[in-house]
Every structure is written in C-alpha cells, then in structure tokens.
Scaffold this motif. Structure first.
Motif, PDB file in Angstrom:
ATOM      1  N   LYS A  24       0.848  -1.190   0.000  1.00  0.00           N
ATOM      2  CA  LYS A  24       0.000   0.000   0.000  1.00  0.00           C
ATOM      3  C   LYS A  24       0.883   1.238   0.000  1.00  0.00           C
ATOM      4  O   LYS A  24       2.044   1.180   0.398  1.00  0.00           O
ATOM      5  N   ILE A  25       0.292   2.359  -0.430  1.00  0.00           N
ATOM      6  CA  ILE A  25       1.017   3.629  -0.440  1.00  0.00           C
ATOM      7  C   ILE A  25       0.151   4.679   0.240  1.00  0.00           C
ATOM      8  O   ILE A  25      -1.003   4.877  -0.118  1.00  0.00           O
ATOM      9  N   ASP A  26       0.728   5.348   1.234  1.00  0.00           N
ATOM     10  CA  ASP A  26       0.081   6.477   1.892  1.00  0.00           C
ATOM     11  C   ASP A  26       0.740   7.741   1.349  1.00  0.00           C
ATOM     12  O   ASP A  26       1.934   7.962   1.553  1.00  0.00           O
ATOM     13  N   HIS A  27      -0.031   8.564   0.637  1.00  0.00           N
ATOM     14  CA  HIS A  27       0.490   9.742  -0.052  1.00  0.00           C
ATOM     15  C   HIS A  27      -0.169  10.996   0.497  1.00  0.00           C
ATOM     16  O   HIS A  27      -1.387  11.119   0.465  1.00  0.00           O
ATOM     17  N   THR A  33       4.805  13.910   1.461  1.00  0.00           N
ATOM     18  CA  THR A  33       5.362  12.685   2.033  1.00  0.00           C
ATOM     19  C   THR A  33       4.666  11.478   1.418  1.00  0.00           C
ATOM     20  O   THR A  33       3.490  11.534   1.061  1.00  0.00           O
ATOM     21  N   ILE A  34       5.414  10.404   1.308  1.00  0.00           N
ATOM     22  CA  ILE A  34       4.889   9.130   0.822  1.00  0.00           C
ATOM     23  C   ILE A  34       5.469   8.031   1.697  1.00  0.00           C
ATOM     24  O   ILE A  34       6.676   8.021   1.969  1.00  0.00           O
ATOM     25  N   ASN A  35       4.613   7.095   2.131  1.00  0.00           N
ATOM     26  CA  ASN A  35       5.075   5.922   2.875  1.00  0.00           C
ATOM     27  C   ASN A  35       4.540   4.669   2.195  1.00  0.00           C
ATOM     28  O   ASN A  35       3.345   4.564   1.939  1.00  0.00           O
ATOM     29  N   VAL A  36       5.424   3.741   1.898  1.00  0.00           N
ATOM     30  CA  VAL A  36       5.077   2.470   1.260  1.00  0.00           C
ATOM     31  C   VAL A  36       5.140   1.391   2.351  1.00  0.00           C
ATOM     32  O   VAL A  36       6.113   1.325   3.110  1.00  0.00           O
ATOM     33  N   PHE A  37       4.122   0.536   2.404  1.00  0.00           N
ATOM     34  CA  PHE A  37       4.059  -0.448   3.487  1.00  0.00           C
ATOM     35  C   PHE A  37       3.142  -1.603   3.102  1.00  0.00           C
ATOM     36  O   PHE A  37       2.457  -1.567   2.084  1.00  0.00           O
ATOM     37  N   GLY A  38       3.103  -2.620   3.947  1.00  0.00           N
ATOM     38  CA  GLY A  38       2.147  -3.713   3.800  1.00  0.00           C
ATOM     39  C   GLY A  38       2.513  -4.743   2.751  1.00  0.00           C
ATOM     40  O   GLY A  38       3.625  -4.760   2.223  1.00  0.00           O
ATOM     41  N   HIS A  39       1.541  -5.597   2.472  1.00  0.00           N
ATOM     42  CA  HIS A  39       1.754  -6.697   1.530  1.00  0.00           C
ATOM     43  C   HIS A  39       0.411  -7.109   0.922  1.00  0.00           C
ATOM     44  O   HIS A  39      -0.649  -6.711   1.397  1.00  0.00           O
TER      45      HIS A  39
END
Length: 70
Positions: A24-27, A33-39
C-alpha cells in the motif's frame, strides 16, 4: 485486485506481466510525504525499496519518501 484487472487488459493487447508482490502507499501531497508499506495477501510483499527508489526519481521535491515492513 488492481493487478487482476490490469493483467487481463494487458493480455488482450498482447502484453504479459508478472506480479512480484504488493503493498500500500500512503500519499500526502500537501506535506509532500509518501510511505510504502504492507503486503498483498495473494502475492506477498513487494520489494518496497525498489518502489521507494522509483518514487524518489518521480518526486525529487518531496520531503520524505519511506517504506516499512508494517
């Protein structure tokens, strides 16, 4: 879910692809800011470091582009 639709479309036009994982991407475009996480439950975790590198190239003016294994 997105990959399943995209894969079917690409096959129709003669292009093949392979999903190597998901996440997932939190933008936040205001804070830049951008945070990439999860599966992905079906495909596992993508290599988020590759995703972050691509995003840093696309958005060089962003304050923070990171990833986590959460």
């Amino acid at each position: 879910d997105i990959y399943d639709h995209l894969d079917a479309f690409l096959e129709e036009i003669g292009v093949t692809c392979e999903c190597v994982g998901g996440g997932k991407i939190d933008h936040d475009s205001v804070a830049k800011t951008i945070n990439v996480f999860g599966h992905s439950q079906g495909y596992g975790k993508a290599d988020h470091s590759i995703t972050v590198q691509l995003l840093k190239e696309k958005y060089p003016d962003y304050n923070s582009i990171t990833w986590t294994d959460d």
